[in-house]
Design a protein around this motif. Sequence first.
Motif, PDB file in Angstrom:
ATOM      1  N   PRO A   1       8.296   2.565  -1.783  1.00  0.00           N
ATOM      2  CA  PRO A   1       8.887   3.808  -2.315  1.00  0.00           C
ATOM      3  C   PRO A   1      10.134   4.208  -1.540  1.00  0.00           C
TER       4      PRO A   1
ATOM      5  N   HIS B   1       6.530   0.566  -9.970  1.00  0.00           N
ATOM      6  CA  HIS B   1       7.447   1.642 -10.335  1.00  0.00           C
ATOM      7  C   HIS B   1       7.524   1.880 -11.835  1.00  0.00           C
TER       8      HIS B   1
ATOM      9  N   ASN C   1       4.627  10.886  -1.610  1.00  0.00           N
ATOM     10  CA  ASN C   1       5.255   9.575  -1.391  1.00  0.00           C
ATOM     11  C   ASN C   1       6.764   9.589  -1.222  1.00  0.00           C
TER      12      ASN C   1
ATOM     13  N   SER D   1       2.651   4.617  -5.745  1.00  0.00           N
ATOM     14  CA  SER D   1       4.100   4.477  -5.957  1.00  0.00           C
ATOM     15  C   SER D   1       4.616   3.118  -5.496  1.00  0.00           C
TER      16      SER D   1
ATOM     17  N   SER E   1       3.246   9.403  -9.657  1.00  0.00           N
ATOM     18  CA  SER E   1       2.408   9.562  -8.468  1.00  0.00           C
ATOM     19  C   SER E   1       1.310  10.601  -8.675  1.00  0.00           C
TER      20      SER E   1
END
Length: 383
Positions: free
Chosen positions: A262, A245, A199, A242, A174
Amino acid sequence: MTNTISILGSTGSIGRQTLDVAEQLGLNVAALTAHSSVELVEEQVRKFRPRLAVMTDEAAARDLVVRLADTETKVLGGTAALEEAAAMPEADTVVTAVVGMVGLKPTLAAIGGKKRIALANKETLVCAGEIVMDAAERSGAEIVPVDSEHSAIFQCLQGCGDRREIKRLILTCSGGPFFGMSRAEAGRMTKKDALKHPNWKMGPKITVDCATLMNKGLEVIEAMHLYRLPLSQVDVVIHRQSIVHSLVEFRDGAVLAQLGTPDMRLPIRYAMTCPERGENPAEPLDLLRCPPLTFTEPDRAVFPCLALAEAAAARGGTACAVLNGANEEAVRLFLLDRIGFYDIFHLTEKAMAALPAVENPTLEEILEADQAAREIVSKEYLA
């Protein structure tokens, strides 16, 4: 498919979310462990009725014994009791959600019991990856990562029978709360600033590691061990949203990515159910409402902890245990408001420079390196 779990670290963010997933899936709980959050553990025990509860803080354990006198749950105290919780015969899956090196010996105990290890304790592989992975291979224990990035890679590699097909793993990051700042700006940031992750809602130690990007460096080392790949095949990209992944690039040019909201319950759930996928009550990812997905190169000048972790990965041996131990101690001091943001990097760098890397270390040598690194950081702070 998991039926019964033990959770090491049930009061932390991952532990609490694991219990949410366990309730949704109807799983049994054999053991719960925590450090000192007595009231929350009592609440969890009364709800999930495990056979064993462990408090690593001895005073907290004595308190819990009194609180749970009317139940059938056995209470133990001390860090050594984590190994008993990890090896309980009733549990087929052990969720290792404790923070730091304290997770290493219980993970090895769970491996000895041929459990599925739902691994959320990255320090275990960072410090003793070869020992842990070799032990799992010998015993037949299964290690399923819970970290969102490693779960993404794990999912992307389902059906990949030959690891030689992998060109590289791409870990997303992130960028933390200080993304886009200059080094001077980041150097003025405080503990309060560092704990504002854009996030994710996580514990304080990992949140600070995200601010320094040390967390991503630790994940690079973890990936190398999990997937038996060299540093040259593990990359990092900044992905502010985010949503993606992590990704896997294959040698034919294909790139597979795992996307999702997230929400840590998603990788936790997959660690419980894989290779099966069941219905999930959580709100699914809506691509039409997603922000634009962007990817940029990490700024290793502003976030030198990432480069320091990569250097430790290149050195190998006990260098990674030194890196981790020094960082843990430095972050502890930062969270106590005793050092500044970049002191985390400087103190960890000094410990790495002071301690030579031992190649092919034993478990005892790894533990000694960890302790020596912590002592160097403490002495440097006091100097």
